[in-house]
Design a protein around this motif. Structure first.
Motif, short mmCIF file in Angstrom:
data_model
loop_
_atom_site.label_atom_id
_atom_site.label_comp_id
_atom_site.label_asym_id
_atom_site.label_seq_id
_atom_site.Cartn_x
_atom_site.Cartn_y
_atom_site.Cartn_z
N SER A 10 0.84 -1.20 0.00
CA SER A 10 0.00 0.00 0.00
C SER A 10 0.88 1.26 0.00
O SER A 10 0.63 2.20 -0.77
N ARG A 25 1.98 3.82 -3.36
CA ARG A 25 1.72 5.26 -3.22
C ARG A 25 2.96 6.09 -3.57
O ARG A 25 2.84 7.15 -4.19
N GLU A 59 -4.87 -7.12 -0.84
CA GLU A 59 -6.19 -6.60 -0.45
C GLU A 59 -6.11 -5.28 0.31
O GLU A 59 -6.85 -4.35 0.01
N ARG A 65 -5.80 -2.33 -2.13
CA ARG A 65 -6.75 -2.19 -3.24
C ARG A 65 -7.17 -0.74 -3.48
O ARG A 65 -7.22 -0.28 -4.62
N LYS A 66 -7.46 -0.02 -2.41
CA LYS A 66 -7.95 1.36 -2.57
C LYS A 66 -6.89 2.23 -3.24
O LYS A 66 -7.19 3.01 -4.16
N VAL A 67 -5.64 2.08 -2.80
CA VAL A 67 -4.55 2.85 -3.39
C VAL A 67 -4.34 2.46 -4.85
O VAL A 67 -4.14 3.31 -5.72
N ARG A 116 -6.51 1.22 -6.99
CA ARG A 116 -7.59 1.76 -7.84
C ARG A 116 -7.37 3.23 -8.11
O ARG A 116 -7.55 3.70 -9.25
N LYS A 117 -6.99 3.97 -7.09
CA LYS A 117 -6.78 5.41 -7.25
C LYS A 117 -5.66 5.70 -8.23
O LYS A 117 -5.72 6.68 -9.00
N THR A 159 -4.79 3.80 -10.71
CA THR A 159 -5.16 3.18 -11.99
C THR A 159 -4.16 2.14 -12.47
O THR A 159 -3.52 2.29 -13.51
#
Length: 212
Positions: free
Chosen positions: A147, A151, A176, A179-181, A183-184, A186
């Motif tokens: 994560s 970033r 898992e 995932r949020k990072v 998606r952001k 791309t």
């Protein structure tokens, strides 16, 4: 008979694997062996397993960078995998990004000693180069959980480029929470790959993601 690290490093299999680059790789190994612990680059337990655990481990990522003409190695430290990549890919520009001055001093010395004309040593953190550097691939080894790593690394990857990092066997557990990072930023679905080098040496776990 159990092979020692020096026996692995001077074996016919390792010589054949590195081919024309073996001499440069061997010189890099010798500097790490002689100076690495003293200069705080590797731990004392690593001196006797540099070939297997570090040099070959780093080399395993190179085939997955075949399409990259520019590579950034984040947190390059002792030059693993960045210096190994630079030796094996003289056709690619390799940026070694490292925040600690004593480590960039070491990297500058190694680059000069080995005559690596395709390397740029950059002192600073990866996030400091957001907007100033864009490459085909970013790599790293034992820098951070996915994560955080995504970033700080993915902003340096051009559209269509890849994040190709050396990870531990349990890297699937990092996907898992990231995932949020991801998606952001791309990126496509992460791939967990196995990088092999020579028979008898443990393969390396590699995580690869393409930026859309």
């Amino acid at each position: 008979m159990v092979e020692t690290d020096d026996m692995i490093g001077t074996s016919a299999a390792v010589r054949a694997y590195f081919g024309e680059h073996y001499e440069a790789i061997s010189r890099f190994h010798a500097r790490l062996r002689d100076e690495g612990e003293l200069r705080g680059l590797i731990g004392p337990r690593e001196v006797d397993r540099l070939w297997e655990r570090h040099i070959l481990n780093s080399a395993a990522v190179v085939p997955f960078l075949a399409g990259a003409t520019s590579v950034a190695d984040i947190g390059s430290g002792a030059g693993l995998p960045g210096v190994v990549i630079a030796i094996l890919r003289p056709d690619a520009t390799v940026h070694l990004i490292e925040p600690m001055e004593r480590r960039t001093t070491w990297l500058d010395e190694v680059v000069a000693d080995l005559g690596l004309r395709n390397v740029e040593v950059k002192r600073g953190r990866a996030e400091e180069y957001d907007g100033a550097l864009e490459v085909d691939a970013v790599t790293s080894r034992a820098v951070a959980a996915l994560s955080k790593l995504a970033r700080i690394s993915l902003p340096l990857v051009r559209s269509g480029g890849e994040l190709v990092v050396l990870k531990g066997r349990n890297v699937d557990r990092e996907i898992e929470p990231a995932r949020k990072v991801l998606r952001k930023l791309t990126v496509g679905e992460p791939e967990i790959l196995e990088g092999g080098t020579v028979d008898g040496v443990e393969s390396t776990t590699i995580l690869r993601m393409r930026r859309r």
